[in-house]
Design an enzyme around this catalytic site. Structure first.
Site, mmCIF file in Angstrom:
data_model
loop_
_atom_site.group_PDB
_atom_site.id
_atom_site.type_symbol
_atom_site.label_atom_id
_atom_site.label_comp_id
_atom_site.label_asym_id
_atom_site.label_seq_id
_atom_site.Cartn_x
_atom_site.Cartn_y
_atom_site.Cartn_z
ATOM 1 N N GLU A 255 10.601 -11.509 -34.686
ATOM 2 C CA GLU A 255 9.461 -10.473 -34.611
ATOM 3 C C GLU A 255 10.303 -9.311 -35.476
ATOM 4 O OE1 GLU A 255 6.775 -10.895 -33.909
ATOM 5 O OE2 GLU A 255 6.695 -12.583 -32.362
ATOM 6 N N CYS A 294 7.119 -1.179 -32.321
ATOM 7 C CA CYS A 294 6.775 -2.142 -33.483
ATOM 8 C C CYS A 294 5.266 -2.098 -34.087
ATOM 9 C CB CYS A 294 7.168 -3.546 -33.490
ATOM 10 S SG CYS A 294 6.409 -4.060 -31.967
HETATM 11 P P1 NAP Z 1 18.324 -3.993 -35.105
HETATM 12 O O1 NAP Z 1 19.408 -2.989 -35.413
HETATM 13 O O2 NAP Z 1 17.969 -4.971 -36.059
HETATM 14 O O3 NAP Z 1 19.062 -4.734 -33.840
HETATM 15 C C1 NAP Z 1 18.287 -5.741 -33.124
HETATM 16 C C2 NAP Z 1 19.016 -6.702 -32.376
HETATM 17 O O4 NAP Z 1 20.009 -7.360 -33.346
HETATM 18 C C3 NAP Z 1 19.995 -5.839 -31.542
HETATM 19 O O5 NAP Z 1 20.144 -6.422 -30.272
HETATM 20 C C4 NAP Z 1 21.433 -5.812 -32.313
HETATM 21 O O6 NAP Z 1 22.653 -5.541 -31.546
HETATM 22 C C5 NAP Z 1 21.377 -7.312 -32.834
HETATM 23 N N1 NAP Z 1 22.162 -7.355 -33.962
HETATM 24 C C6 NAP Z 1 22.504 -6.661 -34.799
HETATM 25 N N2 NAP Z 1 23.152 -7.223 -35.913
HETATM 26 C C7 NAP Z 1 23.406 -8.525 -35.452
HETATM 27 C C8 NAP Z 1 23.914 -9.723 -36.187
HETATM 28 N N3 NAP Z 1 24.784 -9.755 -37.176
HETATM 29 N N4 NAP Z 1 23.874 -10.903 -35.283
HETATM 30 C C9 NAP Z 1 23.419 -11.071 -34.072
HETATM 31 N N5 NAP Z 1 22.557 -9.981 -33.573
HETATM 32 C C10 NAP Z 1 22.760 -8.686 -34.082
HETATM 33 O O7 NAP Z 1 17.021 -3.499 -34.690
HETATM 34 P P2 NAP Z 1 16.648 -2.302 -33.494
HETATM 35 O O8 NAP Z 1 17.262 -0.841 -34.467
HETATM 36 O O9 NAP Z 1 17.116 -2.498 -32.205
HETATM 37 O O10 NAP Z 1 15.376 -1.847 -33.451
HETATM 38 C C11 NAP Z 1 14.387 -1.560 -34.087
HETATM 39 C C12 NAP Z 1 13.647 -2.278 -35.035
HETATM 40 O O11 NAP Z 1 12.976 -3.525 -34.495
HETATM 41 C C13 NAP Z 1 12.623 -1.647 -35.735
HETATM 42 O O12 NAP Z 1 12.222 -1.681 -37.229
HETATM 43 C C14 NAP Z 1 11.121 -2.230 -35.162
HETATM 44 O O13 NAP Z 1 10.006 -2.281 -35.978
HETATM 45 C C15 NAP Z 1 11.736 -3.502 -34.962
HETATM 46 N N6 NAP Z 1 10.525 -4.121 -33.603
HETATM 47 C C16 NAP Z 1 10.016 -4.998 -34.019
HETATM 48 C C17 NAP Z 1 9.394 -5.842 -32.825
HETATM 49 C C18 NAP Z 1 8.386 -6.836 -33.031
HETATM 50 O O14 NAP Z 1 7.981 -7.348 -31.765
HETATM 51 N N7 NAP Z 1 7.946 -7.362 -34.108
HETATM 52 C C19 NAP Z 1 9.353 -4.924 -31.552
HETATM 53 C C20 NAP Z 1 10.358 -3.884 -31.112
HETATM 54 C C21 NAP Z 1 10.926 -3.467 -32.353
HETATM 55 P P3 NAP Z 1 23.606 -4.407 -31.548
HETATM 56 O O15 NAP Z 1 22.499 -3.397 -30.829
HETATM 57 O O16 NAP Z 1 24.484 -4.533 -30.395
HETATM 58 O O17 NAP Z 1 23.824 -3.858 -32.807
#
Ligand code: NAP
Length: 525
Positions: A255, A294
């Site tokens: 997602e 999101c």
């Molecule tokens: P993110 O930076 O991509 O991080 C998401 C998760 O991935 C975090 O738990 C992060 O951990 C982890 N992560 C990062 N690098 C990783 C790796 N190499 N291997 C495994 N895990 C890794 O996203 P965010 O800033 O938290 O969230 C915002 C984004 O989420 C927005 O773009 C939003 O649109 C999207 N979103 C989408 C939905 C949906 O249902 N489609 C819902 C909510 C949000 P760390 O925090 O420890 O780095």
């Protein structure tokens, strides 16, 4: 205070100082998290070896009872979740409710609908497939809960709901969960897991939580595991292309981010109820959780002749929304989650401004109520207007994950559909129109590139569930840029945690196997 991880059936502190979590209003340090030194391979193995078998011994109904108990344990601690939401996310009451009450509601919903699956332990799909002339040898498709673990990697914006919307269907399916919340807001998820563990509801190994970086977690995923990810498109691409994930064909549900649209129909002219309703919805979307959803409306597609009037209507409403410290009861809009998100929003906004006119806000030095500009992480709600339609360079590609939306003018039905599709795959689009012909042509024009299309006419004006609101009975997810994943949709969500296989064999043997099965038709009822 450093939050411990819960793995292999016990609480374990990670090594080192760990990563600090902050209050986005005051800048105060809150707690720290560390996954350093935690044996993640052993954590996954414990979940598979202990949690999985204990859960699978139960029927779907018995596991639905576990969900009910989890919902009760969470509901009992709701006030504490609101407190942590305020501290760690700068959430207003409405923001916290959206996340926390949404989480509890989703858990309760799955507890309730899970009971429809009666005493079965596996799913039977479709009728017998005759494979011999005598009809004694046949095929039957089944779906069984996977014997692996479900790894949840979540985004920062929904620490409560994001956890529960994944946990409920996985546990109902009989799959143990390993939760990895996003670091900046891990505290709330951690507290919820702690409450579930304390309430002693689940068997050992059925639930684990790892706070801080995922480190080598994905290295240890196996064929029978599921990785369910929510977050940005960039991280999604890294997870999808991880060598171990690819090499073992680990099932991955993504997602990701999304440039969602709301469409004002040509019949919804200024002065109509739908014109006003969409203006109100845009403001709600921009300001709830400071636009950090999101599903938030990023582009509002408006007939060109009403662009100015619509911009004025939204701006007028925005001007009454007080932005600042949610501890002040007048405040309606809180901060974004931290300085990094604030910078990212301001960078994205600067790009959008290159090609758009600012209709409201846009001042990066604006003064939030009861907050220090230097220490806090606010973004002023900002409305932009783009006249470039399809030719716009940034508005269709840059997701400013904050209180920002852009109006985009359209001239014709074809133009509108092309611009909406330019989001390249989105979670949701909404259409505000009373013109059935318009809706009938527009919905099929965009449906294949959206997970959800919300249609609002005057009759449902007071009843619709909202553009950004994800309900557990309906699909959440979207194709293309939105990640291609599917979640919720009632009991269909269980499919992610089951594996389909076919048994070709004697009919009486298949009948025996089918005795402990529930028909998949129930998933669609
Ligand atoms: P993110 O930076 O991509 O991080 C998401 C998760 O991935 C975090 O738990 C992060 O951990 C982890 N992560 C990062 N690098 C990783 C790796 N190499 N291997 C495994 N895990 C890794 O996203 P965010 O800033 O938290 O969230 C915002 C984004 O989420 C927005 O773009 C939003 O649109 C999207 N979103 C989408 C939905 C949906 O249902 N489609 C819902 C909510 C949000 P760390 O925090 O420890 O780095």
């Amino acid at each position: 205070m450093k939050l411990p991880n819960y793995v292999s059936g016990r609480w374990s502190l990670g090594q080192g100082a760990g990563e600090l979590l902050f209050d986005p209003v005051t800048g105060d340090e809150l707690v720290s998290i560390s996954s350093q030194g935690i044996d993640l391979e052993a954590a996954l193995q414990f979940a598979r070896a202990r949690g999985g078998p204990a859960l699978r011994e139960l029927s779907y109904t018995q596991r639905a009872d576990l969900l009910e108990k989890i919902a009760e344990a969470l509901a009992a601690n709701r006030e504490e979740y609101f407190r942590l939401s305020l501290l760690n996310l700068g959430a207003t009451q409405a923001d916290a409710s959206f996340d926390v009450d949404g989480a509890i509601y989703t858990m309760k919903y799955y507890a309730k609908i899970g009971r429809a699956l009666a005493e079965g332990k596996m799913l039977k799909e479709g009728a017998l497939v005759p494979l011999s002339k005598s009809n004694t040898f046949a095929g039957q498709h089944f779906l069984m809960p996977t014997k692996g673990a479900a790894v949840f990697i979540n985004a920062f914006n929904f620490p409560a709901w994001g956890f529960c919307e994944k946990a409920a269907p996985a546990l109902l399916a009989g799959v143990p969960i390993v939760v990895k919340p996003a670091s900046p807001t891990a505290w709330l998820t951690h507290r919820m897991v702690e409450d579930i563990v304390k309430a002693d509801i689940l068997p050992p190994g059925a639930i684990s939580i790892i706070c801080d970086s995922a480190r080598d977690l994905l290295e240890h995923a196996r064929e029978e595991d599921i990785v369910s990810f929510t977050g940005s498109g960039d991280t999604a691409a890294r997870i999808r292309s991880h060598a171990n994930i690819l090499g073992r064909s680990v099932r991955v549900n993504i997602e990701a981010d999304s440039i969602n649209s709301a469409i004002l129909g040509p019949d919804s002219s200024p002065g109509t109820d739908l014109f006003d309703l969409l203006a109100k919805e845009v403001v709600r979307e921009m300001t709830l959780k400071a636009g950090q959803k999101c599903t938030t409306i990023r582009r509002v597609l408006v007939p060109r002749q009403w662009l100015k009037a619509f911009g004025d209507a939204v701006s007028a409403r925005l001007s009454s929304m007080k932005v600042g410290n949610p501890r002040n009861p007048e405040v309606k809009v809180g901060p974004v989650v931290n300085k990094a998100q604030q910078s990212s929003c301001l960078e994205g906004l600067a790009k959008l401004r290159e090609e758009s006119e600012v209709l409201f806000g846009g001042n990066k030095n604006f003064q939030p109520i009861d907050a220090d500009l230097e220490k806090s992480s606010f973004v002023e709600p900002t409305l932009l207007s783009s006249k470039n339609g399809l030719r716009a360079k940034y508005v269709h590609d840059i997701e400013v994950f904050g209180p920002v939306a852009t109006l985009v003018a359209y001239d014709s039905r074809e133009d509108l559909i092309a611009v909406t599709r330019r989001g390249l795959g989105s979670l949701v689009a909404s259409v505000f129109s009373n013109d059935l012909d318009f809706t009938r042509d527009t919905v099929p024009g965009i449906g294949d590139l959206h997970g959800r299309v919300l249609v609002v006419d005057s009759n449902v004006a007071g009843q619709h569930t909202g553009h950004g609101n994800v309900v557990p009975s309906c699909l959440h997810g979207g194709p293309g840029r939105a990640g291609g994943g599917e979640e919720l949709a009632g009991l269909r969500a269980l499919l992610l945690y089951h594996r389909r296989f076919v048994v070709q064999g004697p009919v009486n043997g298949i009948a025996e196997l089918s005795k402990s099965c529930v028909d998949t038709a129930l998933l669609y009822s």
